[in-house]
Structures are given as structure tokens and as C-alpha cells.
Design a protein around this motif. Structure first.
Motif, PDB file in Angstrom:
ATOM      1  N   ALA A   1       0.948  -1.309   0.005  1.00  0.00           N
ATOM      2  CA  ALA A   1      -0.141  -0.051  -0.022  1.00  0.00           C
ATOM      3  C   ALA A   1       0.764   1.278  -0.165  1.00  0.00           C
ATOM      4  CB  ALA A   1      -1.074   0.191   1.066  1.00  0.00           C
ATOM      5  N   LYS A   2       1.917   1.203   0.845  1.00  0.00           N
ATOM      6  CA  LYS A   2       2.658   2.443   0.879  1.00  0.00           C
ATOM      7  C   LYS A   2       3.557   2.459  -0.709  1.00  0.00           C
ATOM      8  CE  LYS A   2       5.235   1.536   4.573  1.00  0.00           C
ATOM      9  NZ  LYS A   2       6.366   1.503   5.596  1.00  0.00           N
ATOM     10  N   GLU A   3       3.929   1.665  -1.123  1.00  0.00           N
ATOM     11  CA  GLU A   3       4.372   1.557  -2.547  1.00  0.00           C
ATOM     12  C   GLU A   3       3.499   2.154  -3.322  1.00  0.00           C
ATOM     13  OE1 GLU A   3       7.870  -1.897  -2.489  1.00  0.00           O
ATOM     14  OE2 GLU A   3       5.938  -2.141  -3.505  1.00  0.00           O
ATOM     15  N   ASP A   4       2.079   1.858  -3.378  1.00  0.00           N
ATOM     16  CA  ASP A   4       1.382   2.212  -4.159  1.00  0.00           C
ATOM     17  C   ASP A   4       1.035   3.741  -4.274  1.00  0.00           C
ATOM     18  OD1 ASP A   4       1.035  -0.349  -5.342  1.00  0.00           O
ATOM     19  OD2 ASP A   4      -0.856  -0.654  -4.293  1.00  0.00           O
ATOM     20  N   LEU A   5       0.823   4.207  -2.894  1.00  0.00           N
ATOM     21  CA  LEU A   5       0.707   5.627  -2.488  1.00  0.00           C
ATOM     22  C   LEU A   5       1.925   6.414  -3.131  1.00  0.00           C
ATOM     23  CD1 LEU A   5      -0.553   7.942  -1.009  1.00  0.00           C
ATOM     24  CD2 LEU A   5       0.522   7.226   0.804  1.00  0.00           C
ATOM     25  N   ALA A   6       3.511   5.782  -3.005  1.00  0.00           N
ATOM     26  CA  ALA A   6       4.450   6.585  -3.459  1.00  0.00           C
ATOM     27  C   ALA A   6       4.369   6.670  -4.789  1.00  0.00           C
ATOM     28  CB  ALA A   6       5.666   5.803  -2.922  1.00  0.00           C
ATOM     29  N   ALA A   7       3.910   5.726  -5.765  1.00  0.00           N
ATOM     30  CA  ALA A   7       3.551   5.860  -7.219  1.00  0.00           C
ATOM     31  C   ALA A   7       2.665   6.667  -7.427  1.00  0.00           C
ATOM     32  CB  ALA A   7       3.219   4.299  -7.730  1.00  0.00           C
ATOM     33  N   ALA A   8       1.447   6.613  -6.763  1.00  0.00           N
ATOM     34  CA  ALA A   8       0.566   7.588  -7.068  1.00  0.00           C
ATOM     35  C   ALA A   8       0.805   9.168  -6.614  1.00  0.00           C
ATOM     36  CB  ALA A   8      -0.848   7.419  -6.234  1.00  0.00           C
ATOM     37  N   ARG A   9       1.687   9.165  -5.833  1.00  0.00           N
ATOM     38  CA  ARG A   9       2.277  10.688  -5.560  1.00  0.00           C
ATOM     39  C   ARG A   9       3.267  11.241  -6.632  1.00  0.00           C
ATOM     40  NH1 ARG A   9       3.044  10.047   0.910  1.00  0.00           N
ATOM     41  NH2 ARG A   9       1.200  10.905   1.759  1.00  0.00           N
ATOM     42  N   GLU A  10       3.972  10.176  -7.093  1.00  0.00           N
ATOM     43  CA  GLU A  10       4.721  10.540  -8.329  1.00  0.00           C
ATOM     44  C   GLU A  10       4.090  10.985  -9.516  1.00  0.00           C
ATOM     45  OE1 GLU A  10       7.766  11.244  -8.426  1.00  0.00           O
ATOM     46  OE2 GLU A  10       8.286  11.107 -10.679  1.00  0.00           O
ATOM     47  N   GLN A  11       3.073   9.953  -9.800  1.00  0.00           N
ATOM     48  CA  GLN A  11       2.027  10.292 -10.657  1.00  0.00           C
ATOM     49  C   GLN A  11       1.423  11.649 -10.634  1.00  0.00           C
ATOM     50  OE1 GLN A  11      -0.650   7.078 -10.804  1.00  0.00           O
ATOM     51  NE2 GLN A  11       0.972   5.562 -11.811  1.00  0.00           N
ATOM     52  N   ALA A  12       0.952  11.913  -9.634  1.00  0.00           N
ATOM     53  CA  ALA A  12       0.458  13.335  -9.161  1.00  0.00           C
ATOM     54  C   ALA A  12       1.303  14.316  -9.547  1.00  0.00           C
ATOM     55  CB  ALA A  12      -0.075  13.316  -7.901  1.00  0.00           C
ATOM     56  N   ARG A  13       2.649  14.172  -8.922  1.00  0.00           N
ATOM     57  CA  ARG A  13       3.579  15.267  -9.273  1.00  0.00           C
ATOM     58  C   ARG A  13       3.830  15.322 -10.892  1.00  0.00           C
ATOM     59  NH1 ARG A  13       8.393  15.603 -10.923  1.00  0.00           N
ATOM     60  NH2 ARG A  13       8.822  13.333 -11.338  1.00  0.00           N
ATOM     61  N   GLU A  14       3.737  14.196 -11.401  1.00  0.00           N
ATOM     62  CA  GLU A  14       4.169  14.388 -13.051  1.00  0.00           C
ATOM     63  C   GLU A  14       3.011  14.889 -13.644  1.00  0.00           C
ATOM     64  OE1 GLU A  14       6.772  10.357 -13.404  1.00  0.00           O
ATOM     65  OE2 GLU A  14       4.680  10.201 -14.296  1.00  0.00           O
ATOM     66  N   ALA A  15       1.698  14.668 -12.986  1.00  0.00           N
ATOM     67  CA  ALA A  15       0.379  15.357 -13.893  1.00  0.00           C
ATOM     68  C   ALA A  15       0.547  16.789 -13.663  1.00  0.00           C
ATOM     69  CB  ALA A  15      -0.791  14.632 -13.389  1.00  0.00           C
ATOM     70  N   ARG A  16       0.821  17.098 -12.292  1.00  0.00           N
ATOM     71  CA  ARG A  16       0.927  18.812 -11.895  1.00  0.00           C
ATOM     72  C   ARG A  16       1.992  19.310 -12.961  1.00  0.00           C
ATOM     73  NH1 ARG A  16       2.179  18.119  -7.245  1.00  0.00           N
ATOM     74  NH2 ARG A  16       4.354  18.322  -7.197  1.00  0.00           N
ATOM     75  N   ASP A  17       3.057  18.573 -13.092  1.00  0.00           N
ATOM     76  CA  ASP A  17       4.204  19.313 -14.023  1.00  0.00           C
ATOM     77  C   ASP A  17       3.334  19.341 -15.654  1.00  0.00           C
ATOM     78  OD1 ASP A  17       5.845  19.211 -12.159  1.00  0.00           O
ATOM     79  OD2 ASP A  17       6.986  17.569 -12.522  1.00  0.00           O
ATOM     80  N   ALA A  18       2.796  18.221 -15.718  1.00  0.00           N
ATOM     81  CA  ALA A  18       2.106  18.253 -17.163  1.00  0.00           C
ATOM     82  C   ALA A  18       1.216  19.416 -17.372  1.00  0.00           C
ATOM     83  CB  ALA A  18       1.422  17.081 -17.319  1.00  0.00           C
ATOM     84  N   ARG A  19       0.465  19.834 -16.281  1.00  0.00           N
ATOM     85  CA  ARG A  19      -0.580  20.649 -16.357  1.00  0.00           C
ATOM     86  C   ARG A  19       0.022  22.063 -16.538  1.00  0.00           C
ATOM     87  NH1 ARG A  19      -3.278  17.642 -12.462  1.00  0.00           N
ATOM     88  NH2 ARG A  19      -2.365  18.670 -10.622  1.00  0.00           N
ATOM     89  N   GLU A  20       1.075  22.264 -15.602  1.00  0.00           N
ATOM     90  CA  GLU A  20       1.933  23.571 -15.773  1.00  0.00           C
ATOM     91  C   GLU A  20       2.466  23.996 -17.105  1.00  0.00           C
ATOM     92  OE1 GLU A  20       4.652  23.422 -12.543  1.00  0.00           O
ATOM     93  OE2 GLU A  20       3.155  23.784 -11.255  1.00  0.00           O
ATOM     94  N   ARG A  21       3.096  22.557 -17.688  1.00  0.00           N
ATOM     95  CA  ARG A  21       3.456  22.879 -19.135  1.00  0.00           C
ATOM     96  C   ARG A  21       2.560  23.031 -20.206  1.00  0.00           C
ATOM     97  NH1 ARG A  21       7.304  24.657 -22.426  1.00  0.00           N
ATOM     98  NH2 ARG A  21       7.546  23.324 -24.149  1.00  0.00           N
TER      99      ARG A  21
END
Length: 274
Positions: free
Chosen positions: A162-182
Motif C-alpha cells: 500500500a505504501k509503494e502504491d501511494l508513493a507511485a500515486a504521488r509520483e504520478q500526481a507530481r508528473e500530472a501537475r508538471d504536465a498541467r503547468e507545461r
């Protein structure tokens, strides 16, 4: 073009529909819909959206209409290459929505299970120790301890996943935020380039627009796009005369008959009542 509407069939480059019981909007929609066989005609070009329907209440940006007319003639600008590149990058930048709440909830749930089972293991271990110290049979307590230990190991594995899944989801969220800014950066740059291109096109076709107005029976002193002080419908006709609209223009003002309208606007015309 060939028009079949309200029981009437007419053909030609200039068609007068003012005596036909059909609305101007119906004619316009049929002209722009390639699947609508009530009007058979050439396909509309993008400029048709700006000058394809001309009537007294027409509201347009003159410079944008002239720029669109220039585009319909194949005009280009120094901004086009970068504009295409940015539009291509915009199409490739995806910013998916990432749901973190469910991942956080699973981590919290598995953490609670682990804490509960650790306490159970500690209690079972204590009972085993107490029975052994008392010289009593500890087999039952040992079996309970073994079972609790097994469940704890399973829940610890779940918690780690579960912690690994959360870490992956946080990384995806960070990438999505970067994509929105781009995407925001690219959108701003694209819009600026579009405005610059429109200004360049309107400027380049300024004299052509002025001459087009001179050739039309419209009010207002002929002038460059940004200086023309006449009504919007007159500006629209000036831009329409410059354009290559493809589909027929739907015209509701300015002309007594369809043939004159088609000649003056240098395009197929459906004259309508508005």
C-alpha cells in the motif's frame, strides 16, 4: 450548389431563398453539414465560421476575419512553424487526473491492521511465556501465537504494498501537475503566437481589404482592418470578398438579388431573409 428545401429545388452559384419558407439558420446549418443532403455544395473552409453568415446583426473582429480570409488564400507568417510545433506538443502532453485519497486510505487501513496484529502477537507471546514459566502446557498458546504471527506477516506485506502504491500515486500526481503547468505555458505561448500571426496577416492584407470595401455596396469609408469604422456586417463582407470560403456564403443583407451578391463577394451565395 443544389438546394432542396421546403419543397423547393434550386441550383446555381447564386440562389435566392427569400421566398422559401426556411430560416436563415437552417440554410446555414445545412451548408456547413456535409451529411445534410438538402444542400449539395463544396465544404466550408475555416473562414466560413467568421464570414459565412452575413446579416445586419453580424458581429465580428475585423482583423481576425481578414486574417482568416488571408489564411483561406494560403497566406503564411513567420510564426507558423513555431505555432505548429507548439500545437503538436500540446496534443502530446497529457495531464491525467490522479486519485490519491484511495491510496492514502489503504495505507491507513493496513497500518491499523498491522498495529492491531502486533498487539495480538505481543499478548499471545506473553501467554506462551507465562505458561512456560508456570510449567503448564503452552501448545495452545503457541498455536495462537503462530497464527497471529502469520497474519501479521501478511498484513505487513499488504501495508508495504500500500505504501509503494501511494508513493507511485504521488509520483504520478507530481508528473500530472508538471504536465498541467507545461500545458498552461504552451497554451499561453500558442495564444500569443496566434495573435501575432493574426496581426501579421491582417496587416499584410490591409490594402486588399480596403480595396475589397471599395468594390462593395457597403457603408463606411474604406480603410485598413483596424481603422475601419463601418458596421461589422460591412467589414464581414469585405473579408468575405477576400476569402476563399469554399461553401456558399449565406447572405441576409446588402444586396437586392443573389447574382449581384455572388459577383460582388466573388463566391457562391444563398440569399436569405433574416
Amino acid at each position: 450548389m443544389r438546394i432542396r428545401l421546403a419543397g423547393v429545388e434550386r441550383r446555381g452559384r447564386a440562389v435566392d431563398l427569400r421566398d422559401v419558407d426556411v430560416s436563415a439558420q437552417t440554410v446555414l446549418e445545412a451548408v456547413r453539414d456535409p451529411e445534410d443532403d438538402r444542400i449539395a455544395c463544396a465544404s466550408p473552409q475555416p473562414v466560413h465560421e467568421r464570414v459565412g453568415f452575413l446579416h445586419r446583426r453580424t458581429s465580428i473582429s475585423t482583423a481576425a476575419a481578414v486574417a482568416a480570409a488571408a489564411r483561406s488564400r494560403g497566406a503564411t507568417t513567420e510564426y507558423d512553424g513555431e505555432l505548429r510545433a507548439i500545437e503538436g506538443e500540446l496534443a502530446s502532453v497529457e495531464a491525467p487526473s490522479v486519485e490519491l485519497a484511495a491510496a492514502r486510505e489503504r495505507v491507513a487501513e493496513t497500518a491499523g491492521d498491522v498495529d492491531r496484529l502486533r498487539e495480538r502477537v505481543a499478548r499471545a507471546s506473553g501467554r506462551v511465556e507465562a505458561r512456560r514459566e508456570a510449567g503448564e502446557d503452552a501448545s495452545g498458546a503457541e498455536a495462537e501465537l503462530q497464527e497471529a504471527t502469520r497474519e501479521l506477516a501478511e498484513r505487513e506485506t499488504d501495508h508495504h504494498a500500500a505504501k509503494e502504491d501511494l508513493a507511485a500515486a504521488r509520483e504520478q500526481a507530481r508528473e500530472a501537475r508538471d504536465a498541467r503547468e507545461r500545458r498552461l505555458e504552451l497554451t499561453d505561448r500558442r495564444d500569443n503566437l496566434r495573435r501575432a500571426a493574426r496581426r501579421a496577416l491582417a496587416s499584410g492584407y490591409s490594402e486588399s481589404f480596403r480595396r475589397a470595401l471599395e468594390a462593395l455596396p457597403v457603408p463606411g469609408e474604406p480603410a485598413p482592418p483596424r481603422e475601419f469604422a463601418g458596421p461589422d456586417w460591412a467589414a464581414g463582407m469585405g473579408a468575405a470578398r477576400l476569402a476563399r470560403p469554399g461553401a456558399p456564403l449565406v447572405v441576409g443583407c446588402g444586396f437586392g438579388n443573389a447574382s449581384r451578391a455572388a459577383a460582388a463577394l466573388d463566391a457562391p451565395v444563398a440569399l436569405v431573409e433574416v
